[in-house]
Design a protein around this motif. Structure first.
Motif, PDB file in Angstrom:
ATOM      1  N   VAL A  58      -2.437  -4.660   2.366  1.00  0.00           N
ATOM      2  CA  VAL A  58      -2.376  -4.369   0.932  1.00  0.00           C
ATOM      3  C   VAL A  58      -3.717  -3.802   0.476  1.00  0.00           C
ATOM      4  N   VAL A  59      -3.672  -2.650  -0.168  1.00  0.00           N
ATOM      5  CA  VAL A  59      -4.845  -2.039  -0.791  1.00  0.00           C
ATOM      6  C   VAL A  59      -4.715  -2.227  -2.301  1.00  0.00           C
ATOM      7  N   VAL A  60      -5.767  -2.733  -2.933  1.00  0.00           N
ATOM      8  CA  VAL A  60      -5.762  -2.926  -4.386  1.00  0.00           C
ATOM      9  C   VAL A  60      -6.856  -2.060  -5.004  1.00  0.00           C
ATOM     10  N   SER A  61      -6.466  -1.135  -5.873  1.00  0.00           N
ATOM     11  CA  SER A  61      -7.422  -0.270  -6.571  1.00  0.00           C
ATOM     12  C   SER A  61      -7.742  -0.850  -7.943  1.00  0.00           C
ATOM     13  N   LEU A  62      -9.025  -1.020  -8.223  1.00  0.00           N
ATOM     14  CA  LEU A  62      -9.482  -1.515  -9.523  1.00  0.00           C
ATOM     15  C   LEU A  62      -9.782  -0.320 -10.417  1.00  0.00           C
ATOM     16  N   ARG A  63      -9.295  -0.379 -11.666  1.00  0.00           N
ATOM     17  CA  ARG A  63      -9.356   0.804 -12.525  1.00  0.00           C
ATOM     18  C   ARG A  63     -10.201   0.613 -13.784  1.00  0.00           C
ATOM     19  N   GLY A  64     -10.534  -0.624 -14.133  1.00  0.00           N
ATOM     20  CA  GLY A  64     -11.342  -0.835 -15.339  1.00  0.00           C
ATOM     21  C   GLY A  64     -10.917  -2.087 -16.068  1.00  0.00           C
ATOM     22  N   LEU A  76      12.926  -2.033  -1.951  1.00  0.00           N
ATOM     23  CA  LEU A  76      12.281  -1.028  -1.101  1.00  0.00           C
ATOM     24  C   LEU A  76      11.670  -1.669   0.140  1.00  0.00           C
ATOM     25  N   LEU A  77      11.025  -2.804  -0.044  1.00  0.00           N
ATOM     26  CA  LEU A  77      10.381  -3.454   1.091  1.00  0.00           C
ATOM     27  C   LEU A  77      11.395  -3.990   2.102  1.00  0.00           C
ATOM     28  N   ARG A  78      12.587  -4.325   1.642  1.00  0.00           N
ATOM     29  CA  ARG A  78      13.616  -4.838   2.553  1.00  0.00           C
ATOM     30  C   ARG A  78      14.386  -3.729   3.246  1.00  0.00           C
ATOM     31  N   THR A  79      14.391  -2.537   2.676  1.00  0.00           N
ATOM     32  CA  THR A  79      15.208  -1.453   3.230  1.00  0.00           C
ATOM     33  C   THR A  79      14.380  -0.350   3.879  1.00  0.00           C
ATOM     34  N   HIS A  80      13.061  -0.403   3.768  1.00  0.00           N
ATOM     35  CA  HIS A  80      12.193   0.616   4.361  1.00  0.00           C
ATOM     36  C   HIS A  80      11.094  -0.066   5.170  1.00  0.00           C
ATOM     37  N   SER A  81      10.519   0.710   6.080  1.00  0.00           N
ATOM     38  CA  SER A  81       9.390   0.217   6.871  1.00  0.00           C
ATOM     39  C   SER A  81       8.123   0.896   6.375  1.00  0.00           C
ATOM     40  N   TYR A  82       7.189   0.116   5.830  1.00  0.00           N
ATOM     41  CA  TYR A  82       5.958   0.658   5.265  1.00  0.00           C
ATOM     42  C   TYR A  82       4.739   0.216   6.081  1.00  0.00           C
ATOM     43  N   ASP A  83       3.752   1.095   6.177  1.00  0.00           N
ATOM     44  CA  ASP A  83       2.492   0.771   6.842  1.00  0.00           C
ATOM     45  C   ASP A  83       1.466   0.201   5.867  1.00  0.00           C
ATOM     46  N   ILE A  84       1.559   0.559   4.603  1.00  0.00           N
ATOM     47  CA  ILE A  84       0.593   0.152   3.571  1.00  0.00           C
ATOM     48  C   ILE A  84       1.345  -0.119   2.281  1.00  0.00           C
ATOM     49  N   VAL A  85       0.924  -1.131   1.554  1.00  0.00           N
ATOM     50  CA  VAL A  85       1.328  -1.283   0.150  1.00  0.00           C
ATOM     51  C   VAL A  85       0.061  -1.108  -0.694  1.00  0.00           C
ATOM     52  N   HIS A  86       0.099  -0.146  -1.588  1.00  0.00           N
ATOM     53  CA  HIS A  86      -1.080   0.192  -2.391  1.00  0.00           C
ATOM     54  C   HIS A  86      -0.803  -0.183  -3.845  1.00  0.00           C
ATOM     55  N   ILE A  87      -1.605  -1.113  -4.356  1.00  0.00           N
ATOM     56  CA  ILE A  87      -1.463  -1.633  -5.721  1.00  0.00           C
ATOM     57  C   ILE A  87      -2.518  -0.975  -6.610  1.00  0.00           C
ATOM     58  N   TYR A  88      -2.096  -0.326  -7.681  1.00  0.00           N
ATOM     59  CA  TYR A  88      -3.042   0.187  -8.680  1.00  0.00           C
ATOM     60  C   TYR A  88      -3.093  -0.795  -9.850  1.00  0.00           C
ATOM     61  N   PHE A  89      -4.297  -1.242 -10.174  1.00  0.00           N
ATOM     62  CA  PHE A  89      -4.577  -2.287 -11.167  1.00  0.00           C
ATOM     63  C   PHE A  89      -4.244  -3.659 -10.565  1.00  0.00           C
ATOM     64  N   SER A  90      -5.278  -4.476 -10.376  1.00  0.00           N
ATOM     65  CA  SER A  90      -5.024  -5.812  -9.838  1.00  0.00           C
ATOM     66  C   SER A  90      -4.178  -6.633 -10.804  1.00  0.00           C
ATOM     67  N   LEU A  91      -4.332  -6.423 -12.105  1.00  0.00           N
ATOM     68  CA  LEU A  91      -3.437  -6.972 -13.116  1.00  0.00           C
ATOM     69  C   LEU A  91      -3.041  -5.851 -14.061  1.00  0.00           C
ATOM     70  N   PRO A  92      -1.768  -5.715 -14.398  1.00  0.00           N
ATOM     71  CA  PRO A  92      -0.687  -6.651 -14.068  1.00  0.00           C
ATOM     72  C   PRO A  92      -0.063  -6.438 -12.687  1.00  0.00           C
ATOM     73  N   THR A  93      -0.264  -5.257 -12.078  1.00  0.00           N
ATOM     74  CA  THR A  93       0.530  -4.897 -10.903  1.00  0.00           C
ATOM     75  C   THR A  93       0.371  -5.886  -9.760  1.00  0.00           C
ATOM     76  N   GLY A  94      -0.871  -6.341  -9.523  1.00  0.00           N
ATOM     77  CA  GLY A  94      -1.111  -7.258  -8.418  1.00  0.00           C
ATOM     78  C   GLY A  94      -0.389  -8.582  -8.559  1.00  0.00           C
ATOM     79  N   ALA A  95       0.047  -8.918  -9.772  1.00  0.00           N
ATOM     80  CA  ALA A  95       0.800 -10.158  -9.970  1.00  0.00           C
ATOM     81  C   ALA A  95       2.153 -10.124  -9.262  1.00  0.00           C
ATOM     82  N   LEU A  96       2.582  -8.935  -8.816  1.00  0.00           N
ATOM     83  CA  LEU A  96       3.820  -8.834  -8.051  1.00  0.00           C
ATOM     84  C   LEU A  96       3.662  -9.383  -6.635  1.00  0.00           C
ATOM     85  N   ILE A  97       2.429  -9.374  -6.103  1.00  0.00           N
ATOM     86  CA  ILE A  97       2.217  -9.652  -4.684  1.00  0.00           C
ATOM     87  C   ILE A  97       2.850 -10.973  -4.231  1.00  0.00           C
TER      88      ILE A  97
END
Length: 318
Positions: free
Chosen positions: A59-65, A28-49
């Motif tokens: 990059v916006v990272v939302s902390l959920r608990g 998606l990142l290679r084929t589209h132009s994005y203004d924001i990447v929004h990560i929900y849960f710093s772990l595990p999702t943020g481990a993709l960064i």
């Protein structure tokens, strides 16, 4: 992914999510132009960064608990994982353009891991059309007083405290419906039998959002006293439905439940205090009616989905 259920991932489920998500996100990142990447849960999702071709995209990272160290210290496996992954967690938060905890208490907890952390709090929103008070067509009997708990059946949600509280209440006067599933299902049912509260406490299993909204309209109070909680969507949904709330004074619950104003707050892990609060509201229908009106007004003022979306749009615009 191979997660166990909609509200239960586990470490294997989280790992399979990362494996499945990485090629999709990279494409998606290679084929589209994005203004924001929004990560929900710093772990595990943020481990993709580190593995994503982000370039200069904010990059916006939302902390959920549970993605914040020390959030659930009863879970020894989670505590050990956070200890091991602490450097990665700190790196993710430093890498982010914005970090967004769901409540201020969660942000303060995150600062124990990264004292220099700056964050912006944005709570969850509720669909106020979906979760609404009962109408004149929704007829409810005067007795018993019907209490509702919607929760995952895990230790930190404090469901065993509710069962012990019910054992202290007069039989037949208060009915509790527990909606949800989880690894403690069998042990909690066994505890209900051991405490002789099976006639007053009913496990109804997992419900759809429509079914939860219907149950709210059929109930007199919402009761849930977790030991830890970040925002707790179920509390916001109960408030939108006009239910007086009995909750514990932890996390963001006191942010939306003002003691003696639109509900009662009790210490976590105190069945006697829970039982007293249930009797106090259960025996006073006029007070419950006043709290119900205040709760709906509070939801319209503070908890709408539009309000949460507007705050995220303002953050994106920065």
């Amino acid at each position: 992914s191979r997660r166990r259920g909609i509200h239960q991932a586990g470490f294997f489920g989280a790992g399979t999510y990362l494996c499945a998500a990485l090629p999709v996100a990279r494409t998606l990142l290679r084929t589209h132009s994005y203004d924001i990447v929004h990560i929900y849960f710093s772990l595990p999702t943020g481990a993709l960064i580190p593995a994503l071709p982000l370039g200069n995209i904010p990059v916006v990272v939302s902390l959920r608990g549970s993605d914040v160290p020390k959030y659930d210290e009863r879970n020894a496996t989670l505590v050990a994982a956070h200890r091991m992954l602490r450097p990665l967690t700190r790196w993710i938060w430093k890498r982010a353009s914005r970090v967004v905890p769901v409540c201020d208490s969660l942000g303060a907890l995150a600062r124990e891991t990264l004292p220099s952390l700056r964050y912006s709090v944005i709570g969850n929103g509720v669909d106020l059309e979906h979760f609404r008070p009962p109408t004149s067509d929704d007829v409810r009997p005067a007795t018993p007083v019907r209490c509702l708990a919607v929760t995952r059946l895990i230790e930190r949600k404090g469901v065993s405290d509710l069962l012990r509280a019910w054992s202290l209440l007069p039989r037949g006067r208060f009915r509790l419906e527990i909606a949800g599933s989880g690894p403690q299902d069998a042990s909690l049912r066994a505890l209900a039998a051991e405490l002789h509260v099976k006639t007053d406490v009913h496990f109804v299993g997992p419900l759809s959002r429509d079914e939860v909204a219907d149950r709210c309209r059929q109930s007199d109070m919402f009761v849930l006293t977790p030991h830890e909680e970040a925002f707790g969507n179920v509390f916001a949904e109960a408030i939108a439905a006009g239910l007086p709330v009995i909750g514990s004074a932890v996390g963001a619950i006191p942010d939306i439940v003002e003691n003696a104003e639109n509900g009662l707050l009790v210490p976590p892990g105190d069945p006697a205090a829970i039982a007293r609060a249930i009797r106090e509201l259960g025996d006073d229908p006029d007070r419950r009616a006043a709290m119900s009106a205040r709760n709906r007004a509070r939801a319209e003022r503070q908890l709408s989905g539009d309000r949460a979306a507007d705050r995220y749009r303002a953050l994106y615009a920065e």
